[in-house]
Design an enzyme around this catalytic site. Structure first.
Site, PDB file in Angstrom:
ATOM      1  N   TYR A 186      40.760  39.645  41.942  1.00  0.00           N
ATOM      2  CA  TYR A 186      40.332  40.735  42.824  1.00  0.00           C
ATOM      3  C   TYR A 186      41.365  41.117  43.886  1.00  0.00           C
ATOM      4  O   TYR A 186      41.577  42.321  44.122  1.00  0.00           O
ATOM      5  CB  TYR A 186      38.975  40.414  43.450  1.00  0.00           C
ATOM      6  CG  TYR A 186      37.836  40.685  42.493  1.00  0.00           C
ATOM      7  CD1 TYR A 186      37.269  41.954  42.400  1.00  0.00           C
ATOM      8  CD2 TYR A 186      37.344  39.690  41.658  1.00  0.00           C
ATOM      9  CE1 TYR A 186      36.239  42.217  41.514  1.00  0.00           C
ATOM     10  CE2 TYR A 186      36.318  39.939  40.761  1.00  0.00           C
ATOM     11  CZ  TYR A 186      35.766  41.213  40.695  1.00  0.00           C
ATOM     12  OH  TYR A 186      34.750  41.475  39.799  1.00  0.00           O
TER      13      TYR A 186
ATOM     14  N   GLU B 113      29.076  37.613  39.440  1.00  0.00           N
ATOM     15  CA  GLU B 113      29.762  36.983  38.312  1.00  0.00           C
ATOM     16  C   GLU B 113      29.689  35.465  38.377  1.00  0.00           C
ATOM     17  O   GLU B 113      29.592  34.796  37.336  1.00  0.00           O
ATOM     18  CB  GLU B 113      31.207  37.468  38.253  1.00  0.00           C
ATOM     19  CG  GLU B 113      31.310  38.931  37.828  1.00  0.00           C
ATOM     20  CD  GLU B 113      32.598  39.609  38.242  1.00  0.00           C
ATOM     21  OE1 GLU B 113      33.574  38.894  38.584  1.00  0.00           O
ATOM     22  OE2 GLU B 113      32.636  40.857  38.244  1.00  0.00           O
TER      23      GLU B 113
END
Length: 401
Positions: free
Chosen positions: A97, A139
């Site tokens: 990310y 997630e």
């Protein structure tokens, strides 16, 4: 996680329209920028979708939706869950990310230049960090519940031709352990090295059999390509280069498109082409569980030559008293038998089978080409079906809305 201030929320929302105009330019540049700095990440992204431009377009729409709803993230509905399942299937992890954020924001500056002031860039930085933390949290729960982590080696136990276009692969863990469970309708990612691209490429395939722990079955359509469409790298490798005994690497099952097995109400399965694969899993599961639920199986394809699971579906309709079948062939061939191979000529027309599909409290599961799914959903809604009872599965970069 730093909270967005009221001023930052206003700045992000005010600049959302930029992505309606310049979004695809920004996201195309983002991918180029990120891959130049981190070429190893090409292994996580479908490079065919990169070349066609469909993936940058999808990302641009997603960024616009997030920015436009920055003050009401609940309006995004199941989009976060849908994306999280896709990410988990590709083994995207928290460490990815910051890389994405750095290059996405860098692409905004590169493309828009002085049109973005520092305060607005700071607001987008905090907004991205907020989104990243949301995605990482969702997630993490998926990874925790998954039967295994990352890509696991499976051995091809059997290869079965299902039609002129679709072949099934029966996959068992290479270490001899159980295959693990899944929910009917879910998919796995399969990773293959593509020589022409020089990278691994993951592709997602619905599981096409009932969960039983002995093996996983995927049924892969050969994407032959056309004048303006490239042949499918991985699908052709699977058809031509993966035989019985081969090892393939498979992710844990993911996907929120799944049969609700707790209900006792009717089920209507509507598929087009290779969209039959998750429906086969759902029907096989209901039959294995000896469910008493009423089931209508609606399928559309060109003709019998490309009709996967044709004989299995015919036998199932004869053996399972709660099942009604409605198969539409758009281009009937001489060897196709009405009443045996197919039931109707032409495209799916719910008006011709209204009594079999308009069932009280039914749930509708639809999978196939995007235009096909959109048409079936619109036809159901026009007949008064609540959207919450209509479930769709989309692969690639297509969007229903």
């Amino acid at each position: 996680m730093t909270a967005l201030t009221a001023d930052q929320i206003a700045r992000v929302k005010a600049t959302a329209p930029v992505f309606a105009v310049h979004g695809t330019t920004i996201t195309k540049h983002f991918y180029q920028r990120m891959f130049n700095a981190h070429p190893e990440l090409k292994n996580l992204f479908n490079q065919t979708h990169q070349q066609s431009g469909s993936q940058p377009e999808t990302l641009a729409r997603a960024v616009y939706a997030y920015a436009a709803n920055i003050d009401n993230l609940g309006a995004l509905g199941g989009a976060v869950t849908h994306i999280a399942h896709k990410h988990a299937s590709l083994n995207i992890r928290p460490e990815h990310y910051p890389i994405v954020g750095r290059h996405l924001l860098g692409a905004v500056v590169d493309v828009l230049g002085d049109a973005v002031d520092q305060a607005t860039l700071d607001a987008w930085t905090v907004a991205y960090e907020q989104l990243a933390q949301i995605m990482i949290g969702v997630e993490a729960k998926l990874y925790e519940a998954a039967p295994w982590s990352g890509f696991r080696p499976f051995k091809v136990m059997r290869k079965q031709v299902e039609s002129d276009e679709i072949t099934s692969f029966y996959l068992a863990p290479a270490d001899g352990a159980p295959a693990g469970g899944f929910e009917p309708g879910q998919y796995v990612s399969v990773k293959r090295f593509v020589d022409q691209l020089g990278v691994d490429q993951p592709r997602q395939y619905s599981l096409s059999d009932a969960p039983h722990g002995r093996w996983l079955r995927i049924s892969v359509k050969r994407e032959a390509g056309a004048a303006d469409v490239q042949p499918g790298h991985v699908s052709n490798l699977m058809h031509d280069g993966v035989e019985q005994g081969a090892i393939v690497h498979v992710s844990a099952p993911m996907g929120e498109f799944k049969l609700d097995r707790q209900k006792s109400t009717p089920v209507v399965l509507i598929s087009g082409g290779v969209g039959i694969t998750p429906m086969a899993s759902m029907l096989a599961t209901l039959m294995a569980e000896r469910s008493e639920r009423q089931v209508t199986f609606v399928h559309a394809c060109r003709n019998g030559r490309v009709h996967a699971f044709r004989d299995w579906l015919r036998r199932s309709a004869a053996e399972y008293p709660n099942l009604k079948r409605a198969v539409f062939y758009e281009a009937v061939s001489a060897e196709d038998r009405v009443g045996a191979d197919y039931d109707f000529e032409g495209r799916v027309d719910l008006a011709r089978i209204e009594a079999d599909v308009m069932l009280p409290d039914a749930d509708y599961y639809i999978c196939g080409p995007v235009a096909f799914m959109r048409a079936q959903r619109e036809a159901l809604v026009a007949r008064g079906v609540e959207p919450a009872r209509i479930h769709t599965e989309i692969f690639g970069s297509g969007m229903l809305d």
